[in-house]
Design a protein around this motif. Structure first.
Motif, PDB file in Angstrom:
ATOM      1  N   ASN A  41      52.518  50.127  82.147  1.00 13.56           N
ATOM      2  CA  ASN A  41      51.655  49.814  83.277  1.00 13.56           C
ATOM      3  C   ASN A  41      50.655  48.722  82.914  1.00 13.56           C
ATOM      4  N   ASN A  42      50.100  48.811  81.703  1.00 13.86           N
ATOM      5  CA  ASN A  42      49.151  47.795  81.248  1.00 13.86           C
ATOM      6  C   ASN A  42      49.794  46.416  81.178  1.00 13.86           C
ATOM      7  N   VAL A  43      51.013  46.376  80.666  1.00 10.78           N
ATOM      8  CA  VAL A  43      51.708  45.090  80.547  1.00 10.78           C
ATOM      9  C   VAL A  43      51.940  44.487  81.924  1.00 10.78           C
ATOM     10  N   VAL A  93      38.662  31.423  94.930  1.00 15.59           N
ATOM     11  CA  VAL A  93      37.491  32.159  94.448  1.00 15.59           C
ATOM     12  C   VAL A  93      37.679  33.662  94.645  1.00 15.59           C
ATOM     13  N   GLU A  94      38.441  34.070  95.648  1.00 20.59           N
ATOM     14  CA  GLU A  94      38.820  35.483  95.730  1.00 20.59           C
ATOM     15  C   GLU A  94      39.633  35.873  94.499  1.00 20.59           C
ATOM     16  N   ASN A  95      40.534  34.990  94.097  1.00 18.19           N
ATOM     17  CA  ASN A  95      41.338  35.257  92.899  1.00 18.19           C
ATOM     18  C   ASN A  95      40.463  35.363  91.654  1.00 18.19           C
ATOM     19  N   ALA A  96      39.360  34.594  91.628  1.00 12.61           N
ATOM     20  CA  ALA A  96      38.478  34.613  90.461  1.00 12.61           C
ATOM     21  C   ALA A  96      37.882  35.989  90.224  1.00 12.61           C
ATOM     22  N   SER A  97      37.688  36.766  91.269  1.00 11.81           N
ATOM     23  CA  SER A  97      37.176  38.129  91.097  1.00 11.81           C
ATOM     24  C   SER A  97      38.309  39.131  90.895  1.00 11.81           C
ATOM     25  N   PHE A  98      39.491  38.802  91.408  1.00 12.83           N
ATOM     26  CA  PHE A  98      40.614  39.740  91.322  1.00 12.83           C
ATOM     27  C   PHE A  98      41.200  39.796  89.914  1.00 12.83           C
ATOM     28  N   MET A  99      41.187  38.658  89.202  1.00 14.58           N
ATOM     29  CA  MET A  99      41.774  38.636  87.856  1.00 14.58           C
ATOM     30  C   MET A  99      41.038  39.563  86.887  1.00 14.58           C
ATOM     31  N   PRO A 100      39.701  39.508  86.768  1.00 16.34           N
ATOM     32  CA  PRO A 100      39.044  40.477  85.877  1.00 16.34           C
ATOM     33  C   PRO A 100      39.193  41.912  86.357  1.00 16.34           C
ATOM     34  N   TRP A 101      39.360  42.122  87.685  1.00 12.82           N
ATOM     35  CA  TRP A 101      39.587  43.487  88.166  1.00 12.82           C
ATOM     36  C   TRP A 101      40.907  44.031  87.630  1.00 12.82           C
ATOM     37  N   LEU A 102      41.953  43.210  87.654  1.00 13.02           N
ATOM     38  CA  LEU A 102      43.244  43.643  87.114  1.00 13.02           C
ATOM     39  C   LEU A 102      43.148  43.907  85.618  1.00 13.02           C
ATOM     40  N   ALA A 103      42.504  42.994  84.887  1.00 11.34           N
ATOM     41  CA  ALA A 103      42.352  43.197  83.446  1.00 11.34           C
ATOM     42  C   ALA A 103      41.489  44.424  83.156  1.00 11.34           C
ATOM     43  N   ALA A 152      43.576  47.565  83.570  1.00 12.79           N
ATOM     44  CA  ALA A 152      44.401  47.787  82.379  1.00 12.79           C
ATOM     45  C   ALA A 152      43.556  48.305  81.221  1.00 12.79           C
ATOM     46  N   LEU A 153      42.346  47.773  81.060  1.00 10.75           N
ATOM     47  CA  LEU A 153      41.468  48.202  79.965  1.00 10.75           C
ATOM     48  C   LEU A 153      41.101  49.673  80.094  1.00 10.75           C
ATOM     49  N   ILE A 154      40.802  50.126  81.297  1.00 14.18           N
ATOM     50  CA  ILE A 154      40.435  51.535  81.500  1.00 14.18           C
ATOM     51  C   ILE A 154      41.557  52.450  81.038  1.00 14.18           C
ATOM     52  N   HIS A 155      42.786  52.128  81.422  1.00 13.52           N
ATOM     53  CA  HIS A 155      43.913  52.982  81.052  1.00 13.52           C
ATOM     54  C   HIS A 155      44.223  52.883  79.557  1.00 13.52           C
ATOM     55  N   SER A 188      44.260  47.740  68.878  1.00 14.01           N
ATOM     56  CA  SER A 188      44.209  46.277  68.944  1.00 14.01           C
ATOM     57  C   SER A 188      44.378  45.789  70.379  1.00 14.01           C
ATOM     58  N   TRP A 189      45.283  46.414  71.094  1.00 14.20           N
ATOM     59  CA  TRP A 189      45.530  46.024  72.480  1.00 14.20           C
ATOM     60  C   TRP A 189      44.289  46.271  73.343  1.00 14.20           C
ATOM     61  N   THR A 190      43.608  47.359  73.106  1.00 15.79           N
ATOM     62  CA  THR A 190      42.412  47.679  73.883  1.00 15.79           C
ATOM     63  C   THR A 190      41.317  46.652  73.653  1.00 15.79           C
ATOM     64  N   VAL A 191      41.115  46.269  72.401  1.00 17.61           N
ATOM     65  CA  VAL A 191      40.111  45.247  72.103  1.00 17.61           C
ATOM     66  C   VAL A 191      40.474  43.932  72.781  1.00 17.61           C
ATOM     67  N   LEU A 192      41.750  43.565  72.738  1.00 19.21           N
ATOM     68  CA  LEU A 192      42.183  42.320  73.367  1.00 19.21           C
ATOM     69  C   LEU A 192      41.946  42.354  74.876  1.00 19.21           C
ATOM     70  N   LEU A 193      42.187  43.494  75.511  1.00 21.02           N
ATOM     71  CA  LEU A 193      41.927  43.611  76.947  1.00 21.02           C
ATOM     72  C   LEU A 193      40.441  43.501  77.260  1.00 21.02           C
ATOM     73  N   ALA A 194      39.590  44.062  76.394  1.00 26.90           N
ATOM     74  CA  ALA A 194      38.145  43.933  76.605  1.00 26.90           C
ATOM     75  C   ALA A 194      37.723  42.470  76.531  1.00 26.90           C
ATOM     76  N   ILE A 195      38.289  41.732  75.594  1.00 29.12           N
ATOM     77  CA  ILE A 195      37.997  40.300  75.489  1.00 29.12           C
ATOM     78  C   ILE A 195      38.497  39.566  76.725  1.00 29.12           C
ATOM     79  N   CYS A 196      39.704  39.908  77.177  1.00 24.43           N
ATOM     80  CA  CYS A 196      40.297  39.223  78.332  1.00 24.43           C
ATOM     81  C   CYS A 196      39.509  39.493  79.612  1.00 24.43           C
ATOM     82  N   ALA A 197      39.068  40.738  79.812  1.00 24.10           N
ATOM     83  CA  ALA A 197      38.354  41.074  81.047  1.00 24.10           C
ATOM     84  C   ALA A 197      37.077  40.262  81.173  1.00 24.10           C
TER      85      ALA A 197
END
Length: 669
Positions: free
Chosen positions: A354-356, A244-254, A257-260, A273-282
């Motif tokens: 860095n995003n990758v 469950v710690e990982n459950a919060s860490f994964m969207p933090w990493l995404a 990447a989205l911010i940058h 396109s990459w930015t939109v995909l990161l927004a969906i992933c986060a």
């Protein structure tokens, strides 16, 4: 009637959310203005109804209304009032209601702060957020009703889980959920952009402050959760790669990447396109975190184990969100375009690299979290993936990410020169190498003096801080003019970047030194015994009874000295929560700038003897300070005035080119 009022408010909120999800989309597609203008009032109304429902449940807890099943299952008459209020989100149903309430709060914020944006675009954004609300309202009303009555009423309730009876429970879940839910705004902006085709630099400027705000809340939420586990669970650590710690860490990493990626889309028009995909992933990872915590598929001290029917609904809901958004992305992304070009060595390419790496790191955490679940579901056996996997995979991935974090700001847009980069960063590189080599010589613990992980961690920490300082100095001194005058002209986002990058370095330094030089002893001690750990002498002076509001305890007294001089006195406890007959260790910690002194009382082992854990953990405060600096950096960047000025400028430009009869009013724009 308070619970019935809350339930009726949820029913009305569902009707409003359906209107918010349907009518603005029709208006945006056909130009029907009444449908578009309905979006903002619907957002206000939905927030008001969710507020009524949330505080009806809170009143039921504070008033000890044990005729409500959820209250009876998560509270007790002897529970302190603050924890009775926090118990609102202490279980499954209430935590989902909190999720919904915060979602309506974010929706209201978008409705109120987007008056300068095109009305059709705002209508699409609010409609997407309305459909997300519909999903959670259906879940609450049909599968997780927090207002279900219990007849006959319970006499006193089952009490809140003793692990949750802590001040951290009051602040940690709301902060974490604010981050989770906040990414729904970036998701809604991304879907609206795909629907309308308005995916450009201005779109990135619209969505960036919302993303920064969500990322800041999530950072604070993770910080509070880590600190809570550190001092409450008695583990003596700060992060354990719990699922469950990982459950919060994964969207933090995404989200990171989205911010940058948004920076590049805003400044150069690239990565659209990459930015939109990161927004969906986060946001998808945020929904996944909700599914993991509340479906019962994970075993964790943080998880809410519930029936599979609820988990199946969340899985279907998550599939609809992820599948639908990815299908829309596959349909519309080819029309978006690639944006501006750039060379292999440029700030764009470094940020992309860095995003990758951040995305792959999030994927590695996702794999380690879900792989045991998949094997169990397929009946291929049961395995447990713990810290060794994550440390072996995650550290090699984050090393280049931290290095690129220092190089990226120093590189020029579109095309950079390697000699120029070397000139800009050579001093920072020399300082970081010297720090990694010399600092261990000043640290205790000669057995770990030559640890490669300690040297690598110190180098990365020093590199993060030194490269940030080098970038700041060069930006302020390049060109003509006084550097103090240039200092006052820099945007808030730039200062936020400096704080966040420096915070990463301080955080890495704290983690490296705490893990590399900690001293830990698990002992059997009798009253009167003295032991030395890390240069400090701990004396087990006494142990005796203590009473709490709804618990009894044995409290020990541990005076601590160093060099014969008193340092502090620690009071660890072994508590027994009488309602649930559950025993917990409550560690006591003395925090300082360079070390934490940690004592946890275990089990009695006969006579006056107890098991005791003594720890001296260096530089733990640096871990929390680094996270705070990162959060402050995100908050400062989110408040950059350039975002509001850009919206005002675009609104004036639309009004200038629109014919007089078609010009929108200030309210409509």
């Amino acid at each position: 009637m308070i619970p019935e009022i809350g339930l009726f408010s949820l029913i009305l909120a569902l009707l409003v959310a359906l209107a918010q999800g349907i009518l603005p989309l029709i208006g945006a597609a056909t130009g029907w203005q009444p449908g578009l203008r309905l979006a903002r009032p619907a957002a206000v109304g939905q927030f008001g109804l969710a507020t009524v429902a949330f505080f009806c449940l809170a009143w039921s807890f504070v008033d000890n209304d044990f005729s409500v099943l959820y209250v009876a299952a998560n509270s007790h008459a002897d529970l302190p009032a603050a924890y009775r209020f926090a118990a609102v989100w202490g279980g499954h149903e209430g935590s989902l209601l909190l999720w919904l309430y915060l979602l309506t709060a974010w929706t209201l914020a978008v409705a109120l702060c987007s008056r300068r944006l095109p009305l059709p675009f705002v209508g699409r954004v609010l409609a997407v957020m309305g459909w997300i609300s519909v999903g959670f309202l259906l879940f609450l009303l049909f599968l997780s009703n927090p207002f279900e009555r219990l007849m006959p009423p319970a006499m006193a309730g089952r009490d809140l889980n003793p692990l949750l009876q802590d001040p951290g429970m009051i602040v940690h879940p709301p902060m974490l959920y604010m981050g989770y839910v906040g990414f729904s705004v970036a998701f809604a902006f991304a879907i609206a952009a795909l629907l309308s085709g308005e995916l450009d630099a201005m779109w990135a400027r619209w969505v960036r402050p919302w993303t920064l705000a969500a990322w800041t809340f999530l950072t604070v939420g993770i910080l509070l959760g880590s600190a809570w586990a550190y001092y409450v669970l008695g583990w003596g650590g700060w992060w354990f790669w719990d699922p469950v710690e990982n459950a919060s860490f994964m969207p933090w990493l995404a989200g990171t990447a989205l911010i940058h990626s948004l920076i590049v889309t805003e400044r150069r028009g690239a990565f659209r396109s990459w930015t939109v995909l990161l927004a969906i992933c986060a946001f998808s990872l945020s929904i996944l975190g909700t599914f993991l915590v509340r479906s019962g598929v994970l075993t964790s001290v943080h998880a809410f184990a519930v029936d599979p029917g609820r988990g199946l609904y969340i899985l279907a809901f998550m599939t609809a969100i992820v599948g639908g958004s990815l299908a829309l992305y596959a349909w519309r992304a080819p029309t978006v375009g690639l944006g501006g070009g750039f060379s292999l060595l440029s700030r764009e390419s470094l940020l992309l690299s860095n995003n990758v790496v951040l995305t792959v790191a999030a994927g590695s955490v996702l794999l380690g979290t879900l792989y045991p679940v998949v094997l169990d579901v397929l009946e291929w056996g049961k395995i447990s993936i713990g810290p060794p996997y994550f440390e072996a995979v995650f550290v090699p991935l984050m090393t280049p990410a931290i290095f690129l974090m220092g190089v990226g700001p120093a590189a020029r847009w579109k095309q950079a020169e390697l000699p120029d980069l070397g000139r800009r960063l050579r001093a920072a590189f020399a300082v970081s190498v010297a720090t990694a080599v010399l600092l261990p010589l000043a640290m205790p613990g000669p057995a770990r003096l030559g640890s490669p992980m300690v040297i690598l961690g110190l180098w990365l920490a020093a590199w993060s801080v030194a490269s940030t300082a080098a970038h700041a100095w060069q930006r302020l001194t390049d060109g003509d003019g006084n550097w103090l005058r240039r200092l006052g002209r820099q945007p808030r986002a730039w200062y936020g970047m400096l704080l966040a990058h420096a915070g990463v370095g301080i955080f890495i330094a704290g983690v490296t030194l705490a893990n590399g030089y900690e001293v830990k002893q698990e002992l059997r001690l009798e009253v009167g015994d003295t032991r030395e750990a890390g240069g400090y002498r701990f004396t087990f002076a006494s142990v005796g009874p203590a009473a709490g509001a709804n618990s009894t305890a044995q409290r020990a007294v541990f005076p601590v000295t160093r060099g014969g001089r008193p340092v502090t006195v620690l009071y660890p406890e072994k508590r027994l929560y009488t309602v649930q007959d559950m025993a917990l260790s409550q560690a006591d910690i003395d925090s300082g700038f360079t070390r934490d002194l940690f004592v946890a009382l275990g089990e009695p082992v006969g006579g006056n003897a107890w098991t005791v854990r003594l720890q001296v953990k260096p530089f733990m405060t640096w871990i929390w300070s680094g996270c705070i600096l990162m959060a402050l950096g995100g908050l400062l960047a989110a408040g950059d005035r350039r975002y509001r000025r850009a919206q005002d400028a675009q609104a004036r430009a639309r009004e200038a080119v629109a014919p007089p009869a078609a010009r929108p009013t200030r309210e409509g724009a």
